[in-house]
Motif scaffolding. Structure first.
Motif, PDB file in Angstrom:
ATOM      1  N   GLY A 286       0.705  -1.085   0.101  1.00  0.00           N
ATOM      2  CA  GLY A 286       0.142  -0.123  -0.100  1.00  0.00           C
ATOM      3  C   GLY A 286       0.998   1.342  -0.056  1.00  0.00           C
ATOM      4  N   PRO A 287       0.326   2.395   0.297  1.00  0.00           N
ATOM      5  CA  PRO A 287       1.315   3.574   0.225  1.00  0.00           C
ATOM      6  C   PRO A 287       2.508   3.589   0.991  1.00  0.00           C
ATOM      7  CG  PRO A 287      -1.041   4.235   0.277  1.00  0.00           C
ATOM      8  CD  PRO A 287      -1.192   2.695   0.668  1.00  0.00           C
ATOM      9  N   GLY A 288       2.340   3.103   2.372  1.00  0.00           N
ATOM     10  CA  GLY A 288       3.317   2.957   3.361  1.00  0.00           C
ATOM     11  C   GLY A 288       4.498   1.964   2.913  1.00  0.00           C
ATOM     12  N   GLY A 289       4.270   0.923   2.336  1.00  0.00           N
ATOM     13  CA  GLY A 289       5.057  -0.240   1.917  1.00  0.00           C
ATOM     14  C   GLY A 289       5.817   0.362   0.734  1.00  0.00           C
ATOM     15  N   LEU A 290       4.835   1.164  -0.436  1.00  0.00           N
ATOM     16  CA  LEU A 290       5.568   1.461  -1.420  1.00  0.00           C
ATOM     17  C   LEU A 290       6.418   2.593  -1.336  1.00  0.00           C
ATOM     18  CD1 LEU A 290       2.499   1.488  -3.989  1.00  0.00           C
ATOM     19  CD2 LEU A 290       4.712  -0.080  -4.210  1.00  0.00           C
TER      20      LEU A 290
ATOM     21  N   THR B  80      -0.637  -4.193  -5.634  1.00  0.00           N
ATOM     22  CA  THR B  80      -0.010  -2.975  -5.266  1.00  0.00           C
ATOM     23  C   THR B  80      -0.976  -1.890  -5.133  1.00  0.00           C
ATOM     24  OG1 THR B  80       0.466  -2.167  -7.431  1.00  0.00           O
ATOM     25  CG2 THR B  80       2.129  -3.480  -6.154  1.00  0.00           C
ATOM     26  N   GLY B  81      -0.964  -0.854  -4.058  1.00  0.00           N
ATOM     27  CA  GLY B  81      -1.715   0.071  -3.839  1.00  0.00           C
ATOM     28  C   GLY B  81      -2.638  -0.121  -2.699  1.00  0.00           C
ATOM     29  N   GLY B  82      -2.796  -1.198  -2.053  1.00  0.00           N
ATOM     30  CA  GLY B  82      -3.567  -1.352  -0.875  1.00  0.00           C
ATOM     31  C   GLY B  82      -4.865  -0.755  -0.881  1.00  0.00           C
ATOM     32  N   GLN B  83      -5.275  -0.014   0.356  1.00  0.00           N
ATOM     33  CA  GLN B  83      -6.548   0.546   0.321  1.00  0.00           C
ATOM     34  C   GLN B  83      -6.661   1.614  -0.477  1.00  0.00           C
ATOM     35  OE1 GLN B  83      -7.927   1.170   4.559  1.00  0.00           O
ATOM     36  NE2 GLN B  83      -6.057   0.558   5.002  1.00  0.00           N
ATOM     37  N   ALA B  84      -5.840   2.385  -0.588  1.00  0.00           N
ATOM     38  CA  ALA B  84      -5.709   3.621  -1.383  1.00  0.00           C
ATOM     39  C   ALA B  84      -5.913   3.176  -2.860  1.00  0.00           C
ATOM     40  CB  ALA B  84      -4.411   4.430  -1.585  1.00  0.00           C
ATOM     41  N   GLY B  85      -5.600   1.990  -3.317  1.00  0.00           N
ATOM     42  CA  GLY B  85      -5.701   1.698  -4.753  1.00  0.00           C
ATOM     43  C   GLY B  85      -7.232   1.360  -4.974  1.00  0.00           C
TER      44      GLY B  85
ATOM     45  N   VAL C 114       4.846   0.450   9.720  1.00  0.00           N
ATOM     46  CA  VAL C 114       4.480   1.904   9.306  1.00  0.00           C
ATOM     47  C   VAL C 114       2.727   2.018   9.044  1.00  0.00           C
ATOM     48  CG1 VAL C 114       6.646   2.240   8.461  1.00  0.00           C
ATOM     49  CG2 VAL C 114       5.125   1.370   6.782  1.00  0.00           C
ATOM     50  N   GLY C 115       2.214   3.007   8.666  1.00  0.00           N
ATOM     51  CA  GLY C 115       0.898   2.929   8.241  1.00  0.00           C
ATOM     52  C   GLY C 115      -0.280   2.503   9.202  1.00  0.00           C
ATOM     53  N   ASP C 116      -1.392   2.050   8.341  1.00  0.00           N
ATOM     54  CA  ASP C 116      -2.598   1.755   8.931  1.00  0.00           C
ATOM     55  C   ASP C 116      -2.280   0.727  10.251  1.00  0.00           C
ATOM     56  OD1 ASP C 116      -3.710   3.917   7.554  1.00  0.00           O
ATOM     57  OD2 ASP C 116      -5.318   2.571   7.020  1.00  0.00           O
TER      58      ASP C 116
HETATM   59  C1  LIG Z   1     -12.276   3.686  -0.274  1.00  0.00           C
HETATM   60  C2  LIG Z   1     -10.824   4.399   0.610  1.00  0.00           C
HETATM   61  C3  LIG Z   1     -10.597   5.531   0.286  1.00  0.00           C
HETATM   62  C4  LIG Z   1      -9.714   6.470   1.038  1.00  0.00           C
HETATM   63  N1  LIG Z   1      -9.505   7.572   0.787  1.00  0.00           N
HETATM   64  C5  LIG Z   1      -8.791   8.489   1.350  1.00  0.00           C
HETATM   65  C6  LIG Z   1      -8.040   9.751   0.941  1.00  0.00           C
HETATM   66  O1  LIG Z   1      -8.859  10.248   0.488  1.00  0.00           O
HETATM   67  N2  LIG Z   1      -7.193  10.362   2.057  1.00  0.00           N
HETATM   68  C7  LIG Z   1      -6.322   9.497   2.632  1.00  0.00           C
HETATM   69  O2  LIG Z   1      -5.296  10.240   3.139  1.00  0.00           O
HETATM   70  N3  LIG Z   1      -6.666   8.412   3.147  1.00  0.00           N
HETATM   71  C8  LIG Z   1      -7.593   7.617   2.401  1.00  0.00           C
HETATM   72  N4  LIG Z   1      -7.911   6.320   2.839  1.00  0.00           N
HETATM   73  C9  LIG Z   1      -7.035   5.668   3.683  1.00  0.00           C
HETATM   74  C10 LIG Z   1      -5.876   5.164   3.026  1.00  0.00           C
HETATM   75  O3  LIG Z   1      -6.063   4.733   1.994  1.00  0.00           O
HETATM   76  C11 LIG Z   1      -5.024   4.248   4.131  1.00  0.00           C
HETATM   77  O4  LIG Z   1      -4.766   5.166   5.446  1.00  0.00           O
HETATM   78  C12 LIG Z   1      -3.833   3.880   3.453  1.00  0.00           C
HETATM   79  O5  LIG Z   1      -3.935   3.048   2.161  1.00  0.00           O
HETATM   80  C13 LIG Z   1      -2.825   3.086   4.230  1.00  0.00           C
HETATM   81  O6  LIG Z   1      -1.839   2.602   3.598  1.00  0.00           O
HETATM   82  P1  LIG Z   1      -0.884   1.305   4.387  1.00  0.00           P
HETATM   83  O7  LIG Z   1       0.074   1.283   3.508  1.00  0.00           O
HETATM   84  O8  LIG Z   1      -0.674   1.612   5.715  1.00  0.00           O
HETATM   85  O9  LIG Z   1      -1.963   0.084   4.279  1.00  0.00           O
HETATM   86  P2  LIG Z   1      -2.675  -0.433   2.997  1.00  0.00           P
HETATM   87  O10 LIG Z   1      -3.432   0.656   2.134  1.00  0.00           O
HETATM   88  O11 LIG Z   1      -4.042  -1.077   3.906  1.00  0.00           O
HETATM   89  O12 LIG Z   1      -2.162  -1.622   2.260  1.00  0.00           O
HETATM   90  C14 LIG Z   1      -1.664  -2.828   2.832  1.00  0.00           C
HETATM   91  C15 LIG Z   1      -1.236  -3.764   1.949  1.00  0.00           C
HETATM   92  O13 LIG Z   1      -0.674  -5.137   2.536  1.00  0.00           O
HETATM   93  C16 LIG Z   1      -1.040  -6.171   2.009  1.00  0.00           C
HETATM   94  N5  LIG Z   1      -1.209  -7.218   2.921  1.00  0.00           N
HETATM   95  C17 LIG Z   1      -1.848  -7.401   3.990  1.00  0.00           C
HETATM   96  N6  LIG Z   1      -1.667  -8.550   4.609  1.00  0.00           N
HETATM   97  C18 LIG Z   1      -0.348  -9.092   4.046  1.00  0.00           C
HETATM   98  C19 LIG Z   1       0.332 -10.110   4.045  1.00  0.00           C
HETATM   99  N7  LIG Z   1       0.025 -10.967   5.273  1.00  0.00           N
HETATM  100  N8  LIG Z   1       1.200 -10.351   3.294  1.00  0.00           N
HETATM  101  C20 LIG Z   1       1.476  -9.566   2.147  1.00  0.00           C
HETATM  102  N9  LIG Z   1       0.787  -8.472   2.033  1.00  0.00           N
HETATM  103  C21 LIG Z   1      -0.219  -8.336   2.960  1.00  0.00           C
HETATM  104  C22 LIG Z   1      -2.428  -5.701   1.316  1.00  0.00           C
HETATM  105  O14 LIG Z   1      -2.953  -6.525   0.460  1.00  0.00           O
HETATM  106  C23 LIG Z   1      -2.381  -4.405   1.033  1.00  0.00           C
HETATM  107  O15 LIG Z   1      -2.084  -4.182  -0.537  1.00  0.00           O
HETATM  108  C24 LIG Z   1      -8.772   5.598   1.662  1.00  0.00           C
HETATM  109  C25 LIG Z   1      -9.175   4.353   2.301  1.00  0.00           C
HETATM  110  C26 LIG Z   1     -10.115   3.526   1.348  1.00  0.00           C
HETATM  111  C27 LIG Z   1     -10.331   2.172   1.684  1.00  0.00           C
END
Ligand SMILES: Cc1cc2nc3c(=O)[nH]c(=O)nc-3n(C[C@H](O)[C@H](O)[C@H](O)COP(=O)(O)OP(=O)(O)OC[C@H]3O[C@@H](n4cnc5c(N)ncnc54)[C@H](O)[C@@H]3O)c2cc1C
Length: 556
Positions: A234-238, A259-264, A518-520
């Motif tokens: 997701g954004p943190g990992g990328l 790739t892209g996680g929730q943000a994707g 990092v991240g969520d």
């Molecule tokens: C619909 C939606 C709209 C949003 N809009 C906004 C916005 O406008 N502005 C904003 O700032 N934030 C927004 N957010 C919140 C934002 O997207 C998240 O805070 C952000 O994506 C968190 O990034 P992250 O890298 O921590 O984790 P995530 O984005 O959750 O990515 C985690 C990744 O880890 C992978 N993963 C999980 N478990 C495993 C495993 N065991 N092995 C390998 N991979 C794994 C998942 O597949 C995922 O790709 C939104 C979220 C959603 C769902």
């Protein structure tokens, strides 16, 4: 198509003499003859071509079914994003008028892009646009299968989440599906299948198989200990991948889904710095992937981490498919997954109208129908606005008594002004009805207990998330809700680890030395794209500190 495709929005820009001269320095000029194929859909695309004279058509299908998608004349270059990401070609290129092309190997091209940023920008921008146009036009490989088949839905979701150009031929509705199956001699019971160019067929491939064929997943070779493994793209990992790779760390990124996680899955992120008009989560992810690739990070999708342990001063990440990967540092960026709604009918109709994301793919299954969105946070608000572009009525169902509590003001203002979004406060879903797809909902006012049937052909659920940490339960200290405490918070709960090291954990360091969260997924995180990105970058700085303390893995 007789005239070369016009340069729409910068997708087909002609190269200048200077740019062609730069490319010539690392490529080879080749004469080409009418009918010659430069690359073929479904096969690896390894060369970047510039047309010097003559014309080249980019086509879909073959033989009688061939359709010209683009025509390239002199100064035009071929290819799309997949070339930079090491993916298979989604279309074929055939010489229409004999002439000359300049061929540059994809590795040389990637190298050139970092040395020649202006040229790199022209190519990257064109490639991102071409990918979006390809995906929008439904070109690329075909998935043939029934809407009622879980495997069809799995493949469709995998393709959509990974932004792979594809088209779905619905077994029940599309005559194209029937014709193609007859031509290939495949029975409907043998679907789903994935087809390129009407001849290359994969029968019910697993996501990992499809990923390997497309080139998403690198062949996993047991390799030396790397400096950094990032789990979650997701954004943190990328961000961790981009900063790690640019700062010279050998970096591997794993993601279980895409790739892209929730943000994707977000149709538009409006508050990310530097994008005043907003940016779709998919485009943000795509740009980050190209950036990480360009600096040499290896991205493996799908690759699910199933465990983590310490061995000889390193961290070993165990993969669900049985492999392992060893690194001096691990950045855990596995984010969070949506909470499921529990009401009769929900589980049965998941994917058949009940969705946990609102991307173009989910939206296309219920265009022009009334729909409902459950949740009172920003994700629900964004989804409601996105769906209301085409839906005649979007019911936003909120358990609480107001939106101010959990939604940003700018979204509330737009929702309140929108003529087709109807906000229902104090409302909960009690049942989802429908045989093969969602037909209606039973909703209840949680103050009056009054129940009502709501005509909605789809239900989008955004009711919060759970951290993706079950794979870490035996390895790291987690807080009571399953998030990962870091820094000072973990110093208190895991003193037995830090005391012998005679140091406190670094700011984002989790319950093991050299493991960062990092991240969520991190306890107390802000749940925003920008904060996840910031933490990803910061974790790399801290990983350097850890490497300074223990020494690089190859000389330990
Ligand atoms: C619909 C939606 C709209 C949003 N809009 C906004 C916005 O406008 N502005 C904003 O700032 N934030 C927004 N957010 C919140 C934002 O997207 C998240 O805070 C952000 O994506 C968190 O990034 P992250 O890298 O921590 O984790 P995530 O984005 O959750 O990515 C985690 C990744 O880890 C992978 N993963 C999980 N478990 C495993 C495993 N065991 N092995 C390998 N991979 C794994 C998942 O597949 C995922 O790709 C939104 C979220 C959603 C769902």
């Amino acid at each position: 198509m007789r005239t070369p495709t016009a340069d729409v929005y910068g997708a087909y820009p002609p190269l200048t003499d200077d740019q062609i001269a730069v490319l010539r320095s690392c490529g080879q000029v080749q004469p080409v003859c009418e009918g010659e194929q430069l690359f073929r859909a479904g096969e690896p695309s390894e060369e970047f071509f510039v047309v010097l004279s003559g014309t080249v058509a980019v086509v879909e299908g073959h033989g009688d079914q061939e359709q010209v998608v683009q025509l390239h004349g002199p100064r035009s270059f071929l290819g799309e994003l997949g070339l930079l990401e090491g993916q298979t070609a989604f279309l074929s290129a055939v010489v229409r008028t004999s002439g000359e092309v300049l061929a540059v190997g994809s590795a040389a091209l990637r190298d050139l892009l970092s040395r020649e940023p202006a040229l790199g920008d022209v190519i990257l921008r064109a490639y991102l646009l071409r990918r979006t146009m390809l995906a929008g036009a439904g070109t690329g490989f075909r998935i043939i299968g029934s809407a009622f088949s879980p495997d069809t839905r799995r493949l469709l979701e995998f393709a959509a989440r990974n932004r792979l150009p594809h088209r779905w031929a619905d077994l029940e509705k599309d005559t194209e599906a029937e014709e193609l199956l007859m031509r290939l001699g495949i029975a409907p019971e043998e679907t789903p299948i994935v087809v390129w160019n009407d001849y290359r067929v994969l029968r019910d491939p697993s996501n990992a198989e499809l990923a390997r064929v497309i080139g998403l997943r690198a062949e996993t070779a047991e390799q030396a200990v790397c400096d950094l493994v990032v789990v979650g793209a997701g954004p943190g990992g990328l961000a961790a991948a981009v900063y790690g790779a640019t700062e010279g760390l050998s970096t591997v990124v794993l993601d279980a889904v895409a790739t892209g996680g929730q943000a994707g899955t977000s149709s538009r992120i409006e508050n990310y710095l530097g994008f005043p008009a907003g940016i779709s989560g998919m485009e943000l992810a795509e740009r980050a992937v190209v950036q990480a690739n360009r600096f040499g990070a290896r991205i493996d999708v799908p690759a699910e981490a199933a465990g983590l342990e310490r061995r000889d001063g390193n961290s070993v990440v165990r993969l669900a498919d049985g492999g392992t990967i060893t690194a001096a540092n691990v950045v855990v960026a596995t984010g969070a997954r949506y909470r499921r709604l529990t009401a009769p009918g929900v589980e049965r109709l998941e994917g058949l109208g009940v969705h946990y994301a609102a991307t173009v793919w989910e939206a296309r299954t219920c265009r022009l129908d009334p729909v409902a969105v459950v949740g009172g946070g920003n994700s629900a608000g964004q989804a409601a606005l996105f769906l209301a572009r085409e839906s005649p009525a979007v019911h936003l169902l909120v358990r609480g008594g107001d939106l101010e509590h959990s939604m940003s003001r700018y979204l509330i203002d737009r929702i309140e002004r929108h003529p087709r979004i109807h906000v229902r406060l104090h409302t909960e879903v009690r049942e989802v009805t429908g045989e093969d797809r969602v037909e209606s909902l039973v909703v209840e006012n949680n103050r009056t207990r009054e129940q009502q049937e709501l005509a909605a052909r789809a239900l989008f659920v955004f009711i919060g998330a759970r951290p993706a940490t079950s794979w870490l339960a035996d390895a790291l200290t987690l807080d009571r809700r399953g998030f990962i405490p870091t820094g000072q918070d973990v110093a208190q709960v895991a003193a037995d680890i830090w005391d012998p090291l005679a140091r406190a954990p670094l700011a984002l360091e989790a319950g093991l030395p050299g493991v960062f969260a990092v991240g969520d997924v991190r306890s107390g995180s802000v749940k925003r794209v920008a904060s996840a990105v910031g933490e990803g970058a910061m974790a790399v700085r801290l990983a350097h500190e850890h490497l300074g303390e223990v020494g690089p893995p190859d000389i330990r």
